[in-house]
Design an enzyme around this catalytic site. Structure first.
Site, PDB file in Angstrom:
ATOM      1  N   LYS A 452       0.830  -1.205   0.000  1.00  0.00           N
ATOM      2  CA  LYS A 452       0.000   0.000   0.000  1.00  0.00           C
ATOM      3  C   LYS A 452       0.866   1.257   0.000  1.00  0.00           C
ATOM      4  O   LYS A 452       2.029   1.252   0.415  1.00  0.00           O
ATOM      5  CB  LYS A 452      -0.930  -0.012   1.217  1.00  0.00           C
ATOM      6  CG  LYS A 452      -2.017  -1.098   1.181  1.00  0.00           C
ATOM      7  CD  LYS A 452      -3.133  -0.755   0.218  1.00  0.00           C
ATOM      8  CE  LYS A 452      -4.140  -1.901   0.068  1.00  0.00           C
ATOM      9  NZ  LYS A 452      -4.937  -2.132   1.265  1.00  0.00           N
ATOM     10  N   ARG A 487      -3.821 -10.568   3.573  1.00  0.00           N
ATOM     11  CA  ARG A 487      -3.993 -10.513   2.115  1.00  0.00           C
ATOM     12  C   ARG A 487      -2.746  -9.863   1.521  1.00  0.00           C
ATOM     13  O   ARG A 487      -2.449  -8.698   1.798  1.00  0.00           O
ATOM     14  CB  ARG A 487      -5.247  -9.703   1.780  1.00  0.00           C
ATOM     15  CG  ARG A 487      -5.598  -9.623   0.305  1.00  0.00           C
ATOM     16  CD  ARG A 487      -6.878  -8.802   0.118  1.00  0.00           C
ATOM     17  NE  ARG A 487      -7.265  -8.738  -1.278  1.00  0.00           N
ATOM     18  CZ  ARG A 487      -6.822  -7.837  -2.153  1.00  0.00           C
ATOM     19  NH1 ARG A 487      -5.946  -6.912  -1.750  1.00  0.00           N
ATOM     20  NH2 ARG A 487      -7.239  -7.841  -3.407  1.00  0.00           N
TER      21      ARG A 487
END
Length: 512
Positions: A452, A487
């Protein structure tokens, strides 16, 4: 023998936190003469009903019983977790599936009992061995604020306090905060100063889960997933031209299949297929276009996943895509919008009867980084409250808590510092959810920090693939903080981090 129903009065031994609810209002007594039976049915009553099954398809038995309960006039609002337990009393029989539900009914207590007995009979239960095998067992644990004693019905159920397989799901239906006078009355009926929580602790409490023949499980297809025995790794497959990390790499079926094969060989427990980019400012594509990207890949990898015992998840906020994906073999629906992007999602997932990931996000990918969506006074508390609200809505439309996975939405409508607060505050998020719903707080928690932007900002790594070391660090923090599923894009390296964390935490599940 007459029916005796007594409106509960506050017990002197109650703790202040519970007793204060009684001081706020007065409860009238209901008296009965020796020859008059009183049936309380003039107003809606809150009820808790326990479920058990160990004959046939146990989960299908639960689903059938819940539908029949609704048709009988019982409105179900909350579901406990699902427990697989060793049989008690008569031990030479199959394992039980146990849970409980909470709701409202206008049926009187004996009318309710009659309705539940009819459901048991209609589902094939006979008068066999006491405590023996049965397709369905339905017991009234609580009825309003009443203590009930008659020849046919005792409430609270007289053996609650000795049965972990009843107490565990009962506790799931509460919040750690006492939310109402009715809930306070249920606590007082335990005759412990600390209410039902003390009664549960005296049995062994959370230490019993995973021990002594009692597992908290999540149903996936025909299997029961003991998700807490080890941390699961969910590998990401983006079938998109514009995803932030690997957009365009796996659009062809051949490349997608190769990547799934690699992730499975590296140890992924779940593969999450996404055909719609949810990066910041990503334009939304139609459900039709998403399906055109997704279904050929899903069909190509389904048999491979089944042969390896792996799970397939579909990352979508469209109910139409979710329904078609499950029809084609997906096991889990992963919705980044938490049901907010498609008003039919909850209804559709309820009918699909598959696990559902409820993720926290404000707005949508285009608006989630607007200043209003980034305003939090206390990000962990507010994320927990907003997740709890979405779960409540999902349950009210038929998705039981035993199928729900929560995700605090790292990277979605949060700043860099807010993402760090969430990563370090997973325990606190669970605690805040627990104030409203202990069952949901006991369920699986998923995090997705992989590659991210906040990791790139902190580590000065503008290229997403260069953020894998930071991802492994964030996964380590998350797992040690209570995450059950991670994830990630890079399965191999993050699986190593997960295995180390599981060893530290003493998790003994089989490694894949």
């Amino acid at each position: 023998m007459m029916n005796i129903l007594k409106r509960l009065t506050p017990a002197k031994s109650l703790s202040n936190g519970i007793a204060k609810h009684f001081r706020a209002s007065m409860f009238p007594f209901i008296h009965s003469s020796s020859d008059v039976a009183i049936e309380v049915c003039s107003e809606e009553q809150a009820v808790i009903i326990a479920l058990g099954s160990n004959v046939g398809d146990r989960l299908d038995n639960f689903n059938q019983a819940l539908q029949m309960m609704k048709k009988s006039g019982i409105s179900i609002t909350r579901h406990a977790c699902l427990y697989e337990t060793d049989p008690a009393y008569v031990t030479d029989q199959p394992k039980f599936l146990n849970s409980a539900v909470r709701g409202f009914t206008k049926l009187g207590p004996h009318e309710l009992l009659g309705a539940l007995k009819k459901i048991e009979k209609d589902m094939g239960r006979t008068n066999g061995i006491r405590y023996g095998p049965r397709p369905i067992d339905l017991d009234i644990l609580f009825y309003g604020k009443f203590r009930i004693s008659s020849e046919s019905l005792t409430v609270p159920h007289e053996r609650i306090w000795e049965r972990p397989f009843v107490m565990a799901p009962l506790i799931d239906l509460l919040g750690s905060d006492i939310e109402s006078d009715t809930v306070a009355s249920w606590h007082s009926l335990s005759n412990f100063s600390g209410g039902l929580f003390e009664a549960w602790d005296k049995l062994g409490g959370e230490s019993l889960i995973g021990m002594d023949g009692m597992r908290r499980v999540l149903p996936i297809g025909s299997r029961l997933w003991d998700w807490s025995s080890k941390t699961s790794v969910m590998g990401v497959l983006n079938i998109t031209p514009d995803s932030f990390s690997d957009g365009g790499r796996f659009q062809s079926v051949e490349n997608a299949v190769s990547q799934v094969r690699q992730m499975i060989s590296e140890g992924a427990d779940i593969v999450d297929l996404g055909a719609q980019s949810t990066r910041p400012m990503a334009s939304r594509v139609s459900a039709e276009e998403e399906l055109e990207r997704l279904i050929p890949v899903l069909e190509a990898v389904k048999d491979m996943a089944d042969e390896e015992g792996k799970l397939l998840s579909v990352d979508t906020f469209y109910s139409e895509v979710a329904a078609e994906a499950v029809k084609k073999g997906a096991h889990i629906v992963n919705d980044v919008s938490g049901g907010q992007s498609d008003s039919e999602m909850f209804n559709v997932v309820a009918g699909l009867k598959v696990p559902y990931v409820v993720m926290h996000m404000r707005g949508d990918p285009i608006t989630m980084l607007n200043s209003n969506n980034l305003k939090y006074e206390d990000v962990c508390k507010e994320v927990a409250l907003e997740l709890s609200s979405r779960v409540r809505d999902a349950e009210s439309l038929g998705i039981p808590a035993w199928r729900i996975i929560t995700d605090p939405g790292i990277g979605f409508s949060k700043t860099t510092m807010q993402n760090l607060e969430i990563l370090m505050g997973l325990t606190r998020i669970r605690e805040e959810i627990a104030k409203k719903n202990l069952g949901v707080s006991h369920g699986p928690l998923l995090i997705g920090p992989s590659r991210k932007r906040f990791l790139g900002d902190l580590c000065n790594r503008p290229i997403p693939t260069d953020r894998d070391p930071a991802t492994a660090a964030s996964v380590t923090i998350g797992v040690l903080g209570g995450a059950d599923i991670v994830r990630v894009h890079n399965v191999r390296d993050n699986l190593d981090a997960v295995r180390l964390c599981d060893a530290i935490l003493g998790k003994t599940g089989p490694l894949t």
